[in-house]
Design a protein around this motif. Structure first.
Motif, mmCIF file in Angstrom:
data_model
loop_
_atom_site.group_PDB
_atom_site.id
_atom_site.type_symbol
_atom_site.label_atom_id
_atom_site.label_comp_id
_atom_site.label_asym_id
_atom_site.label_seq_id
_atom_site.Cartn_x
_atom_site.Cartn_y
_atom_site.Cartn_z
ATOM 1 N N PRO A 134 0.841 -1.211 0.000
ATOM 2 C CA PRO A 134 0.000 0.000 0.000
ATOM 3 C C PRO A 134 0.874 1.259 0.000
ATOM 4 O O PRO A 134 1.004 1.957 1.013
ATOM 5 N N LEU A 135 1.461 1.540 -1.157
ATOM 6 C CA LEU A 135 2.487 2.580 -1.250
ATOM 7 C C LEU A 135 1.959 3.958 -0.836
ATOM 8 O O LEU A 135 2.631 4.685 -0.090
ATOM 9 N N GLU A 136 0.795 4.340 -1.320
ATOM 10 C CA GLU A 136 0.269 5.669 -0.997
ATOM 11 C C GLU A 136 0.058 5.821 0.502
ATOM 12 O O GLU A 136 0.336 6.883 1.082
ATOM 13 N N GLU A 137 -0.450 4.774 1.146
ATOM 14 C CA GLU A 137 -0.665 4.822 2.603
ATOM 15 C C GLU A 137 0.661 4.984 3.336
ATOM 16 O O GLU A 137 0.761 5.775 4.280
ATOM 17 N N TRP A 138 1.676 4.237 2.925
ATOM 18 C CA TRP A 138 2.990 4.320 3.578
ATOM 19 C C TRP A 138 3.638 5.680 3.346
ATOM 20 O O TRP A 138 4.268 6.237 4.243
ATOM 21 N N GLN A 139 3.459 6.220 2.138
ATOM 22 C CA GLN A 139 4.019 7.541 1.839
ATOM 23 C C GLN A 139 3.363 8.608 2.704
ATOM 24 O O GLN A 139 4.029 9.520 3.211
ATOM 25 N N ALA A 140 2.076 8.516 2.885
ATOM 26 C CA ALA A 140 1.361 9.490 3.709
ATOM 27 C C ALA A 140 1.806 9.384 5.165
ATOM 28 O O ALA A 140 1.947 10.407 5.862
ATOM 29 N N PRO A 145 8.109 10.541 -0.336
ATOM 30 C CA PRO A 145 7.933 9.699 -1.521
ATOM 31 C C PRO A 145 8.754 8.418 -1.381
ATOM 32 O O PRO A 145 9.874 8.448 -0.854
#
Length: 408
Positions: A134-140, A145
């Motif tokens: 879950p890249l977007e969740e981890w980035q947030a 980035p």
């Protein structure tokens, strides 16, 4: 590439938990087995430095570190050594294990790097073991980035290389040693006393680097010993700049015409790697020293002092003469720097030719935050010999700022 001094390379540290794949990622970047990797957590114990070429940046140092989540008494020592690496880190790679994801540990490390103003490249490794994350969740969560890679299968490595180049601080090299001081066609005297501590048959590193920089500026260098300066002046032509070893400030400034620009190797390095204005301000604090004050002398390189050693004999003698009494001198050698600096009335740093710029700036920032005045060898010696204003006048585009620092 191999002959480039480590101090002139961008220092890139690979940080994260144990077994996140730091060593494997370095091997993938270097395209060879340069760092020992293993599925056993804690394989990397001490920081390991590896040189490579990363175009267009040029020669860099990749630093493999022990996991910052190491445990036990030995683990605490490993973590301590890894955290010491942050003092010289100019670009950090924060590695996240794709099978675990980012947690409070990674978030804390991200905040620490941010507080130190170290740019960070976030990498999720071991993508081959999970397929998707879950890249977007981890980035947030991290506010960072993230790239996804598989060091084991060398996937995503080219993208990581590009991100490293893009993320490198623009000023990591510092200003060229003679930038703004030398123009094409100029004649520069390099006054180089033969240092007893230099290997036989060689000049010391600051002299060599300055010579190369003069040549890069399309100027001519005349290298001579201190006892040949008067003869060279008599024969002509007149030099446009004279660069000297700090130890002969008194001798050489006395024989040069008063309007001839004069600087020292150490002062050039003060501007190149640190903050010349801050060091000039520190020189002014010498006037407030009192007999019995504690003074720290920081020597970035380890060497065996011989004869009239500059940091162990000459500077203490000159400084005690100026103060009018004995001072308590202590020494920090090599990468060691005291965790508590508040007890010192003054810190005297060497030119720092063996430190990278990030390491020197980190030390200066600590001292500035703790309100401890700091000066380097060249700036101090120029001050003690009444030549500091003369040397600062050579930096025509910076002299107003420097003099403002001196008057504060």
């Amino acid at each position: 590439m191999q002959s480039t001094p480590r101090s002139n390379r961008l220092h890139i540290a690979f940080l994260g938990r144990r077994n996140a794949g730091k060593s494997s990622l370095i091997n993938a970047l270097a395209n060879q087995e340069v760092s020992l990797g293993s599925p056993v957590p804690g394989t990397t114990t001490d920081p390991v430095f590896r040189a490579m070429e990363l175009l267009p940046l040029g020669p860099v140092v990749l630093i493999d570190t022990a996991g910052l989540d190491d445990e036990g008494a030995l683990g605490e020592l490993r973590v301590k050594r890894t955290r010491a690496i942050l003092e010289r880190t100019e670009l950090a790679v924060l590695i996240i294990d794709a099978t675990l994801g980012p947690g409070d540990f990674e978030l804390g490390l991200r905040r620490e790097l941010e507080s130190r103003k170290i740019p960070v490249v976030g990498v999720v490794n071991k993508l081959d073991l999970v397929g998707q994350v879950p890249l977007e969740e981890w980035q947030a969560r991290l506010g960072l980035p993230l790239l996804t890679v598989s060091a084991a299968h060398r996937r995503g490595i080219d993208v990581l290389k590009r991100r490293l180049v893009e993320s490198a601080p623009a000023d990591w090299e510092g200003r060229a040693l003679v930038d703004g001081l030398v123009r094409p066609g100029d004649l520069v005297y390099l006054v180089t006393p033969i240092d007893l501590e230099a290997p036989k048959g060689r000049l010391i590193l600051p002299q060599v680097q300055t010579l190369r920089d003069i040549l890069d500026h399309e100027a001519t260098a005349l290298v001579l010993k201190e006892n040949a300066v008067e003869r060279a002046l008599a024969r002509g032509p007149r030099p446009d700049l004279v660069i000297i070893d700090s130890q002969v400030f008194g001798q050489i400034s006395a024989v040069l015409p008063p309007d001839m620009p004069l600087v020292s190797f150490s002062i050039l390095f003060a501007r190149h790697k640190g903050d010349l204005g801050l060091l000039a301000q520190g020189a002014r604090r010498v006037a407030s020293l009192k007999p019995g004050d504690r003074v720290l002398v920081a020597e970035a390189c380890t060497h065996h002092p011989v004869g009239e050693d500059i940091g162990r004999v000459k500077i203490p003698r000159w400084l005690e003469k100026a103060v009018g009494g004995s001072l308590e001198f202590e020494y920090a050698v090599g990468p060691n720097f005291p965790p508590d600096l508040s007890a010192y009335a003054l810190v005297i740093h060497c030119g720092g030719c063996m430190l990278n710029r990030g390491n020197m700036l980190s030390r200066l920032e600590r001292l500035s935050e703790e309100g401890v005045p700091v000066v380097n060898y060249g700036v101090l010696i120029a001050y003690l010999h009444g030549a500091l204003e003369r040397t600062l006048s050579s930096f025509s585009d910076e002299v107003l700022h420097l003099r403002e620092n001196m008057s504060e």
